[in-house]
Enzyme design. Structure first.
Site: not given
Length: 226
Positions: A115, A117
């Site tokens: 991921k 963010h």
């Protein structure tokens, strides 16, 4: 939570727990009989599909089997780890079941893709530290276990064992089974709730299923390992 609850949960013999689990899997149709092609190209007389533990009641009971088997094995561990994707609900469910038996345990899992963010990274949940117990459904080629071991070690933690629902107890490409290869390669035990030996014992004691027994025994003779 009374400490005696944990002790009582761990006191059931492995054979009793395995018998109970096989009955449960057959009842739900998770364990099916017929003719199924395995990843190795073999025609197997039975098939175990853990994806069919797909509602709250069945997942809760499955998690209880994992928790009881973990306690009976007496493994020292600090964190549960569930490899994506099937291992995620298994680790979460086992953590809840262990909590109900008096053992509150943190758990973590990984993403297939990092991921970029928010918190970022591939690991979610509790920090991987100390002794880590891997939870999965079965071991076919051992790929998810190998990836899990790499992630755990990269985080500075130590993988101590793998717990699975069913051990097919059959050879891989060589003389060892996938489970035995994992044990040999990483020096950690693989603990199963039940195995092919338990399935044969269960079929032997149920007349309505004995017509499946000959095919399963023949398969064990051709491909089985101890």
């Amino acid at each position: 939570m009374n400490a005696n609850v944990t002790l009582d949960a761990a006191s059931a013999t492995t054979g009793e727990l395995s018998h109970e689990f096989i009955a449960f899997a057959c009842e739900l149709g998770v364990l099916r009989f017929g003719e199924f092609k395995t990843k190795a190209g073999r025609l197997s007389p039975y098939f175990f599909n853990a994806g069919l533990f797909n509602d709250g009641a069945s997942l809760s009971r499955l998690s209880d089997f994992y928790a009881r088997r973990i306690l009976s094995a007496g493994i020292r561990f600090d964190v549960l780890f569930g490899p994506a994707y099937k291992g995620i609900p298994l680790a979460a469910g086992a953590a809840m079941a262990l909590s109900g038996l008096g053992r509150n345990t943190p758990y973590a899992y990984n993403r297939k893709e990092a991921k970029d963010h928010g918190e970022g990274g591939t690991l979610v949940g509790a920090p991987l530290k100390g002794r880590v117990l891997i939870i999965d459904d079965v071991i076919s080629a051992g790929t998810s276990v190998r990836e899990s071991v790499d992630l755990i070690r990269a985080a500075g933690a130590t993988p101590v064992a793998v717990v699975i629902a069913l051990d097919r107890q059959e050879r891989g490409q060589g003389d060892l089974s996938a489970v035995q290869e994992v044990e040999k390669d990483f020096g950690i035990p693989v603990i199963s709730v039940a195995g092919l030996t338990d399935l044969i014992a269960y079929l032997s004691g149920h007349p309505e299923l004995e017509n499946k027994l000959a095919a399963v025994r023949e398969y064990r003779v051709r491909y089985g390992v101890d």
